[in-house]
Design a protein around this motif. Sequence first.
Motif, PDB file in Angstrom:
ATOM      1  N   PHE A   1       3.874  -2.593  -5.225  1.00  0.00           N
ATOM      2  CA  PHE A   1       3.084  -3.499  -4.606  1.00  0.00           C
ATOM      3  C   PHE A   1       2.471  -4.576  -5.689  1.00  0.00           C
TER       4      PHE A   1
ATOM      5  N   LEU B   1      -1.344 -11.145   1.726  1.00  0.00           N
ATOM      6  CA  LEU B   1      -2.618 -10.615   1.155  1.00  0.00           C
ATOM      7  C   LEU B   1      -3.337 -11.784   0.576  1.00  0.00           C
TER       8      LEU B   1
ATOM      9  N   TYR C   1      -4.766 -13.291   3.583  1.00  0.00           N
ATOM     10  CA  TYR C   1      -5.651 -12.470   3.944  1.00  0.00           C
ATOM     11  C   TYR C   1      -7.125 -12.848   3.337  1.00  0.00           C
ATOM     12  N   LEU C   2      -7.031 -12.985   2.046  1.00  0.00           N
ATOM     13  CA  LEU C   2      -8.285 -13.609   1.214  1.00  0.00           C
ATOM     14  C   LEU C   2      -8.886 -14.774   1.788  1.00  0.00           C
TER      15      LEU C   2
ATOM     16  N   THR D   1      -9.096  -6.679  11.459  1.00  0.00           N
ATOM     17  CA  THR D   1      -8.603  -5.171  11.149  1.00  0.00           C
ATOM     18  C   THR D   1      -7.509  -5.124  11.705  1.00  0.00           C
TER      19      THR D   1
ATOM     20  N   LEU E   1      -3.963  -3.799   9.255  1.00  0.00           N
ATOM     21  CA  LEU E   1      -2.883  -2.838   9.900  1.00  0.00           C
ATOM     22  C   LEU E   1      -1.619  -3.470   9.869  1.00  0.00           C
TER      23      LEU E   1
ATOM     24  N   LEU F   1      -0.328  -5.766   8.364  1.00  0.00           N
ATOM     25  CA  LEU F   1      -0.117  -5.994   6.745  1.00  0.00           C
ATOM     26  C   LEU F   1       0.368  -4.722   6.151  1.00  0.00           C
ATOM     27  N   LEU F   2      -0.239  -3.583   6.388  1.00  0.00           N
ATOM     28  CA  LEU F   2       0.094  -2.369   5.953  1.00  0.00           C
ATOM     29  C   LEU F   2       1.494  -1.841   6.473  1.00  0.00           C
ATOM     30  N   LEU F   3       1.562  -2.279   7.752  1.00  0.00           N
ATOM     31  CA  LEU F   3       2.785  -1.882   8.338  1.00  0.00           C
ATOM     32  C   LEU F   3       4.149  -2.568   7.804  1.00  0.00           C
TER      33      LEU F   3
ATOM     34  N   PHE G   1       4.241  -3.958   4.945  1.00  0.00           N
ATOM     35  CA  PHE G   1       4.705  -3.669   3.546  1.00  0.00           C
ATOM     36  C   PHE G   1       5.401  -2.385   3.450  1.00  0.00           C
ATOM     37  N   THR G   2       4.814  -1.500   4.201  1.00  0.00           N
ATOM     38  CA  THR G   2       5.299  -0.242   4.336  1.00  0.00           C
ATOM     39  C   THR G   2       6.938  -0.222   4.700  1.00  0.00           C
TER      40      THR G   2
ATOM     41  N   LEU H   1       4.917  -8.324   0.631  1.00  0.00           N
ATOM     42  CA  LEU H   1       3.913  -9.054   1.628  1.00  0.00           C
ATOM     43  C   LEU H   1       4.447 -10.520   1.266  1.00  0.00           C
TER      44      LEU H   1
END
Lengths: 615, 104, 509
Positions: A73, A137, A140-141, A179, A183, A185-187, A189-190, A195
């Motif tokens: 990451f 990300l 997102y900032l 939020t 989530l 983003l998490l998905l 990236f995974t 990203l």
Amino acid sequence: MAEMVWLVPLIPLLSSVMLMLCSANLPRLLIGLLGVGSVGAAALLTLSIGMDFLADPEPFQLTLWTWMQVSNFSPGIAFYFDGLTLVMMSVITGVGFLIHLFSTEFMEEDASYARYFAYLNMFVAAMLILVMADNLLLLYLGWEGVGVCSYLLVGFWYQNSANGQAARKAFVVTRIGDTAMALGLLLLFTELGTLDIQSMMAVANQQWQVGDTVPLIACLLLLGGAVGKSAQLPLHTWLPDAMAGPTPVSALIHAATMVTAGVYLIARTHDLFLLAPISMMVVALVGLATSLMAAFTALMQSDIKRILAYSTISQIGYMFLALGVGAWAAGIFHLMTHAFFKALLFLGSGAIIHYLHHEHDIFKMGGLRTKMPVTFWSFMIGSAALAALPMTSGFFSKDQILLQAYMMPGAGPWLWLGGLLGALLTAIYSFRLVFVVFFGEAKTEPDGDTGWRMAVPLVMLCGLAMIGGYFIIPVADVFPAVSGEHPAHWVEYVSISVPLIGLLLAYLIFHSRQINMDTLVNSSVGQLLRRFWFGGWGIDWLYDRVFVRPYYLLSGLMKNEPIDAIYGLIVAVNQTFNHWLAEAQTGQMRWYILSMVFGLIVLLTLALQIPLEAL
Amino acid sequence: MEGLNIPLNHILLVSSLLFSIGMLGLMIRRNIIFILMSLEVMLNAAALAFVAAGAHWGQPDGQIIFMLILSIAAAEVAVGLGLVLQVQRRFKTLDMDSANRMRG
Amino acid sequence: MVMVNLILILLLGGVLAMLSERLGVNVPRRVALAVVLVDLGYLLSELAGMPALTQLQAPMPDDPSTWLMHFQAQWIPAFGISIELALDGISLLMVLLTLVLGAIAVSASWTDVIVKRGFFEANLLWTLAGVLGVFMALDLFLFFLFWEVMLIPMYFMIAIWGHENRGYAAMKFFIFTQASGLLMLVATLVLVAVNHSATGQWSFSYFDLLNTPMAEQTAHWLMLGFFIAFVVKLPAFPFHTWLPDAHTQAPTAGSVILAGILLKTGAYGLIRFAVPLFPEAALNFSFTAMALGAAGVVYGAVLAFAQTDFKRLVAYSSVSHMGFVLLGVYAWNELALQGAVMQMVAHGFSTAALFMIAGSLQERLHTRDMREMGGLWQQMPRMGAVAMFFVVASLGLPGLGNFVAEFLVLLGLFQVNPWMTAVAALGLITGAIYSLILMQRSFQGEISATLSSKLEGHGLADFAGREMVTMMVMMVALIGLGLYPQPVLDMAKPVLQSLLELTSAEMTP
């Protein structure tokens, strides 16, 4: 020039930090110069970078440093620049500059002048980071950054608790969407291992088939973020309340830039959405439903800023509709023209509010046409563009959206029909506003018309709202080309004529009063509908009952720590035993001896049970 | 080893009888003098058992412990009588139950 | 020897601070500050001679020489107990955090401690000494000793200089920590005995006890013993109830140290001992542990929202934030662990700062009740701005340290259990709710009637130089952690990687 692009957000950011650190020591003139000048400088820089880019339209990427690097990451503090970025940056810095200039007059008498510009500059910086980010990300900032700035500016006049309430509502409601987006983003990236937006979309195109479940979930989560920030159903309730902030803030954040971030996000990640056709349909339906809901609500409001707020929700609904039918460029185009004319309308309303002693109720205004001519013409042009009257900027963008909605195979014509209804309502409520406020008899006396610092931005925006439709935005390389048959001519004619019908209706109802709505409005059904629409379809009421109050109740019930009761039980048991044992302490010698003897006997008996060999 | 040869069991029986009497006195008497006397009886019962056991095994340990018990008993009586005087002076009685409150 | 000196400086410095009260009531605080700064300076000067911190060697569990520093001296050879201290990236991070926050804590109590100042500063320094010991000890017996050492001075700090309900809070804190410490002691002794029966050697050394072969059941119960000891300290739901009382009642410096450093010893213990010593048992237990973490995130946030006491609200926010640490540790992959370490550092600063603000308010208003505050921004704009900064840090604004931490934890957790991640992500929403209500109730809105009648037209003193400098240090630290966390990540990376390697070797027999 291109490698200077990082300076664009940095200049307002530095200015903001300076204003915060030495707010007390700066004279007002300097504060104004710093606040407006920094955004102006950013705008000029954007202009020159944009010129270079248009001469040689090659997207480029610029990494400042690696933000963090943990296993695989490694998002960077990195910017990506293409036509879409350029459009967004131009809107933010250009419209932002005009609104900053306007603010110097609007906020002139405010005690927290420096704090205001510090927040506003920080907002511009965060918004620029949002649109320039090369990975999700960093986006997102910026996304959260603008959220916090919005919170700070809505609650700018913090002494009034209602403003704080509105600010918190704005932040928390958008945070719910954020939020979901986190989530997503998490998905992403995974699943995809990066990203970085461009490479992410490339990987997604290889890894996923159209119609897969994972991209659908990811897109719906991203959409959650988008509907929160862009005030779409079901997370739109914060925007009308956010009007508690100073009006230029509403113009900049809650009309021109921040609320369109959701549109930008979906457009930016369009390849993902193309992989999930269902999510596209959801986007379109959310957009259409929101746009109609908000248009009906706007029709009933009497607070000038709330009308504009619902109108903003409705217009962003159009942008979502555009995105949902795959008319990416049209959506972004409408984003730009909307930024022009809605900023114009908000600044116009700001001027009215400023010179009318903070009056918000349109029915207490009236006849302002002759007393505030600059404002009047701003409103005329802004409303014309909002209603999409022919040859205004709004006409071009909305027309494109409706046509492309019609062209969509399957549900297209129905979406088009819904869009037309929205257009009709838009024309009615926008000219209702104009007729009620500027025509009719005068009910109040303004303190005069706008000063030059207000007039210049208004005039500039008037120009943009008129000619903005002729701009050609350089996004052809960003989005896939629109395909499909051009519809028959009658579709276009209908699209053009609907706003005119709306204008006519508004004229007949609210100005010449040739159509009398009183009987309809006063009937029981009319009253019911009126109240229902006035309250924003009862959604706020519903959320209050379903989420807010239960949360208060729950936390109130748990305030005194239910878990501690369990530990309290242990303590109670111990105390009981202690009590019992204390009872044995009688002070009677003979009682002690007696119990000792019995104890000894018991022990001896037990000891004798042990066979000798065991010892 | 001439003379009277009393079986060990008899002596131990006497000793435990004495011990029981002392203990019983300790449990039922309220007068502090009697309590002290009962304690003495119990100590002596133990001492008797030691002496008998020592004689039985032909070891000097029993007599050594007897000396120890004698001195303990003397010390105990000294402290005990002091207490008796104090109790008498404070409570104007020798009833132990009257001294059932601790005053820190 | 460096590590022994670090602890001795603090221990003796504490005595010095106590004695120095005879020279004047204001001397001890200066002595204490000097002692902490000297300690910090000493550590930094020693580090200057070391290899670059960002390129640390991976500390091998079987080879002490790969550690940054290692020290061993005989203590009770008959039982294999020695004075064994060692420093790797994570310990070093925690030691640095301890010393920096220690200095900040001294500054936080600059004016609010009135009685027995010498003894106060001594207790503060002794607590720091105990914490340093905990972060550096690798002999389990020594670790337990330091675990107790940090507890007792802390107890005194709460019991003597605390607020109105200090006796109850101090006793609660003491019993919770002591009972859990006892569990750890028992688990340690059994572990050593098991190791003895396997190898025939008595040893309390971390290096010897890793890879102790044992039955699954035994491992499970021993792991639970360590786990409970550490999560009580962390604290995790449902062992957290001592924390709101202790934090609320402790003097400002006590709250800063409690929240900033002492809680981290629990997290450190989990990473260093609870998981590596029993990797398989920990893996089997990880779902429960993560569920407790997620429950703590949400539970802490909901209760924080309900509080009317400023410090109590911040205390519950700690419960919520430490839930992320627990989630990160038991997700046990590099992303999540880095997030947990980051959270330990970032939370140290953000919460310490909020407690300092609470302390400043208490000093000025003589209340912590937010119903009696309101509109303070107008009175104290600098304090308001600073509070706003730390509030948005605590709700996880990107660009500040806490966000990096929470995002990494969630990212690592998502790869293990997406549904748990969704629950934990609720913490982002509820976090925003309580953080903003804190701001609203104290600094925004109108001044409450009670307060304005109390003030009678007098203004309130805004943050002055010393306070602003302290706050600035923490603000810069959080911005640095948020925008360029790489130094911290690099320091922790080799340690975490070697731990992961170690446990993965164990987990796949």
